[in-house]
Write a protein that holds these residues in place. Structure first.
Motif, PDB file in Angstrom:
ATOM      1  N   HIS A   1       0.828  -1.197   0.000  1.00 17.86           N
ATOM      2  CA  HIS A   1       0.000   0.000   0.000  1.00 17.86           C
ATOM      3  C   HIS A   1       0.870   1.257   0.000  1.00 17.86           C
ATOM      4  N   TYR A   2       1.980   1.176   0.757  1.00 22.05           N
ATOM      5  CA  TYR A   2       2.868   2.341   0.849  1.00 22.05           C
ATOM      6  C   TYR A   2       3.485   2.656  -0.515  1.00 22.05           C
ATOM      7  N   GLU A   3       3.963   1.590  -1.196  1.00 20.59           N
ATOM      8  CA  GLU A   3       4.573   1.795  -2.509  1.00 20.59           C
ATOM      9  C   GLU A   3       3.565   2.363  -3.510  1.00 20.59           C
ATOM     10  N   THR A   4       2.344   1.875  -3.450  1.00 14.07           N
ATOM     11  CA  THR A   4       1.297   2.382  -4.349  1.00 14.07           C
ATOM     12  C   THR A   4       1.041   3.868  -4.086  1.00 14.07           C
ATOM     13  N   ALA A   5       0.919   4.222  -2.788  1.00 13.54           N
ATOM     14  CA  ALA A   5       0.648   5.635  -2.448  1.00 13.54           C
ATOM     15  C   ALA A   5       1.843   6.520  -2.784  1.00 13.54           C
TER      16      ALA A   5
ATOM     17  N   ARG B   1       0.199  15.638  -5.195  1.00  7.76           N
ATOM     18  CA  ARG B   1      -0.868  14.709  -4.850  1.00  7.76           C
ATOM     19  C   ARG B   1      -2.065  15.476  -4.314  1.00  7.76           C
ATOM     20  N   SER B   2      -3.196  14.836  -4.461  1.00  9.45           N
ATOM     21  CA  SER B   2      -4.399  15.420  -3.863  1.00  9.45           C
ATOM     22  C   SER B   2      -4.338  15.235  -2.345  1.00  9.45           C
TER      23      SER B   2
ATOM     24  N   GLU C   1      -2.265  12.312  -0.474  1.00  5.81           N
ATOM     25  CA  GLU C   1      -1.205  12.623   0.497  1.00  5.81           C
ATOM     26  C   GLU C   1      -1.505  12.011   1.865  1.00  5.81           C
ATOM     27  N   PHE C   2      -2.773  12.059   2.268  1.00 10.12           N
ATOM     28  CA  PHE C   2      -3.174  11.469   3.547  1.00 10.12           C
ATOM     29  C   PHE C   2      -2.936   9.962   3.559  1.00 10.12           C
ATOM     30  N   GLU C   3      -3.292   9.295   2.444  1.00  9.01           N
ATOM     31  CA  GLU C   3      -3.087   7.848   2.329  1.00  9.01           C
ATOM     32  C   GLU C   3      -1.607   7.504   2.400  1.00  9.01           C
ATOM     33  N   TYR C   4      -0.775   8.299   1.735  1.00  9.66           N
ATOM     34  CA  TYR C   4       0.676   8.053   1.722  1.00  9.66           C
ATOM     35  C   TYR C   4       1.253   8.151   3.142  1.00  9.66           C
ATOM     36  N   ARG C   5       0.853   9.191   3.828  1.00 15.61           N
ATOM     37  CA  ARG C   5       1.425   9.380   5.180  1.00 15.61           C
ATOM     38  C   ARG C   5       0.928   8.322   6.166  1.00 15.61           C
ATOM     39  N   CYS C   6      -0.306   7.932   6.044  1.00 15.69           N
ATOM     40  CA  CYS C   6      -0.833   6.863   6.909  1.00 15.69           C
ATOM     41  C   CYS C   6      -0.099   5.546   6.672  1.00 15.69           C
TER      42      CYS C   6
END
Length: 631
Positions: free
Chosen positions: A391-395, A402-403, A407-412
């Protein structure tokens, strides 16, 4: 056998601190029978330990024991060296620490088994007027008593007359001549001075008392000498063809060996010390080193010997705690024996070993369970890391800018990935810790047994030694009372008599009217006197002797056999006591060799039997100079 394998009873006995405190045994100088004012010292841990009879230190007079132990064999043979009563300060001791051994007036009281600083119960009864007076008069009495004892002990080969006692007082006490004469008469009457084999210089006042003494052992001979010195007419009747009773010396060519009593068990406070000087007994110090050997001839390793001996002493401490603290002295109304108590404690120890093994196995199972759970968590965490990393690599690969949602998904995902990594590291550390604990637990498990077969054989040797000391199996010894005499042991080294112990009764018999080969069959007594019927052991002829007083000194074993009749019969309470008291049997074998093939520096060695049933068979072999060879 690990030291920690001792059972709960042993642990409680040690932790309580009550096994040997002074308060339990009586404060130093407490009034009582036997050694008045005897001081006792605990060991470094404050516990009075009952140790193996083979290497047992007598704690009552440890300072004197240590000084006597330092004597060379040559010094030990000199009668002038015993008792060693002097103030001394050894250079090897720590600075300011002075070793004290009684000397002078204190030494005289000590050698006479009295307190130097207080009156005994008997003295208080006989000198009640002094006991009621102030401390100054009591101190005067004690000085006079101790001084008279000192004068006697300084020159025990001749009578200490009353005039000599008066002349020997310091000037300040010579004016109290009446008290000096009273004390002199008291000490003479109670056998504290003018006893044994000595030159009588005063005129003996005859009295009409006729005394028959039955038995020419040391007790009978000593009593007869005292009664004769008081002016009585004394006749001794002895069934054997010799004097000495259980003291008998074997002599064949150059060989000398005592078949009965053979050891002087310390000279400090021992009346024998006076007889040693009087008759010139040549003493030899017994070396206490006693190596143990198996039936194969192999010597028991020292570490095993020391370890089992320590456990033996712990077992005895546990029996003391069981008896005197827990009061477990009867079961179903029957008295518990020492042997029963020891075996019971051994079973408790064995049970505790099993309980420790079970507890250890449970501990290992718990570690395995924890390790399995940790490994399962590691596997789950590893899977979570893989999923989160995807999931991290995808984000992370979403092109910038990023929207807000991307960005929220990436940081989580980044946060979750770091948390999983930390959890994984913690679990790895926990796994390594558990694996280490498991290795240590599996490699340091408790003993499989309380005593190995070899350990039990060595322990049985100590039990056999204890049975030897009491001349009876442990199963017949009273748990509560078997060691009641230990508080009255004499101080100093154990010694043997080079020329044979029979020198003692032989010297005591000089000048006495002794009728040998007179087996006493019946004693008739009444308030005004009595008669004794004897049978000659050589001719079978019967004979009757009459006297005002009859003193019976035969061994307990003779009384138990009821071969000696009393008319009227002895009181029931006395007969019950005679039957209840034990009387042991000990067999001694003497072997004579043409040459000395053993180490002459070792007096004793022990034989460790292969079975419990045979533990007392030839378990201890005195050798070297304990069985004398003049060749």
């Amino acid at each position: 056998m690990a030291e920690s394998d001792a059972g709960n009873v042993v642990m409680q006995a040690e932790e309580s601190g009550e096994l040997g405190e002074l308060g339990e045994l009586g404060e130093p100088g407490e009034e009582g029978d036997g050694f008045e004012g005897t001081e006792m010292w605990p060991d470094a841990e404050g516990i009075f330990r009952r140790q193996s009879q083979r290497k047992k230190p007598r704690v009552e007079y440890r300072e004197m024991d240590e000084q006597l132990e330092r004597l060379t064999d040559e010094e030990a043979l000199s009668t002038e060296k015993f008792p060693v009563l002097e103030y001394s300060s050894e250079s090897e001791q720590s600075e300011g620490e002075e070793e004290w051994t009684p000397s002078g007036l204190h030494g005289a009281a000590f050698s006479s088994r009295l307190s130097a600083t207080r009156m005994s119960k008997l003295e208080k009864r006989c000198f009640s007027d002094i006991d009621r007076q102030d401390a100054k008069n009591q101190k005067a009495f004690l000085y006079i008593r101790n001084r008279i004892l000192q004068l006697w002990l300084d020159k025990p080969k001749q009578e200490l007359t009353c005039d000599m006692a008066v002349a020997g007082m310091e000037h300040a006490y010579k004016n109290n001549e009446a008290l000096v004469r009273r004390v002199h008469a008291y000490l003479t009457r109670h056998g504290l001075i003018n006893f044994g084999v000595y030159k009588v210089t005063s005129q003996v006042k005859k009295n009409p008392l006729r005394v028959l003494v039955i038995g020419a052992g040391v007790a009978g001979l000593t009593a007869a000498r005292q009664l004769q010195s008081f002016g009585s007419e004394v006749v001794i009747l002895e069934a054997r063809d010799r004097v000495g009773g259980r003291i008998g010396t074997f002599r064949k060519g150059p060989y000398i060996a005592d078949l009965g009593a053979m050891v002087v068990t310390g000279l400090g406070g021992n009346p024998i010390s006076v007889l040693v000087k009087q008759i010139g007994m040549e003493l030899y110090k017994i070396r206490q080193k006693c190596p143990l050997y198996e039936s194969t001839g192999q010597q028991v390793p020292k570490n095993s010997d020391d370890m089992v001996e320590k456990e033996f002493n712990r077992l005895l401490e546990a029996t003391t705690y069981l008896s005197h603290e827990l009061d477990v002295n009867h079961v179903d109304g029957m008295p518990v024996s020492l042997g029963h108590a020891l075996e019971l404690i051994i079973k408790l120890q064995e049970r505790q070993v099993k309980e420790k093994q079970i507890s250890h196995c449970k501990h290992i199972l718990a570690l395995h369970s924890q390790l399995s759970a940790t490994r399962k968590q590691l596997s789950e965490t590893e899977q979570q890391i893989r999923e989160t990393h995807t999931h991290y690599e995808t984000a992370r690969n979403v092109p910038e800018p990023r929207s807000f949602e991307d960005e929220f998904e990436y940081r989580c995902c980044h946060r979750d990935l770091l948390a999983h990594f930390k959890k994984f590291d913690d679990l790895i550390e926990q796994q390594e810790k558990l694996e280490l604990q498991l290795v240590e637990a599996e490699g340091n498990g408790p003993s499989d047994v309380y005593l190995t077969a070899k350990d039990r054989q060595i322990l049985d040797w100590h039990f056999a030694n204890l049975e030897f000391a009491n001349a009876t199996p442990l199963r017949t010894l009273s748990l509560k009372h078997w060691d009641q005499d230990d508080d009255f042991e004499f101080a100093g080294n154990h010694l043997t008599v080079r020329t044979g112990y029979s020198l003692l009764p032989s010297s005591l018999s000089e000048g006495l009217d002794i009728r040998l080969n007179k087996a006493v069959k019946k004693v008739t007594y009444k308030a005004s006197g009595g008669a004794v019927t004897t049978v000659s052991t050589t001719s079978g002829k019967s004979e009757t002797f009459e006297a005002d007083v009859i003193l019976v000194t035969v061994p307990l074993g003779v009384l138990k056999e009821s071969t000696l009749q009393f008319d009227p019969p002895l009181p029931e309470w006395k007969n019950v006591v005679i039957q209840r008291m034990g009387f042991g049997n000990l067999n001694k074998v003497v072997l004579c060799f043409d040459r000395c093939f053993w180490n002459p520096k070792v007096n004793l060695f022990g034989h460790v039997a292969s079975t419990t049933a045979s533990r007392g068979e030839l378990f201890l072999e005195p050798k070297g100079q304990l069985v004398w060879s003049c060749g």
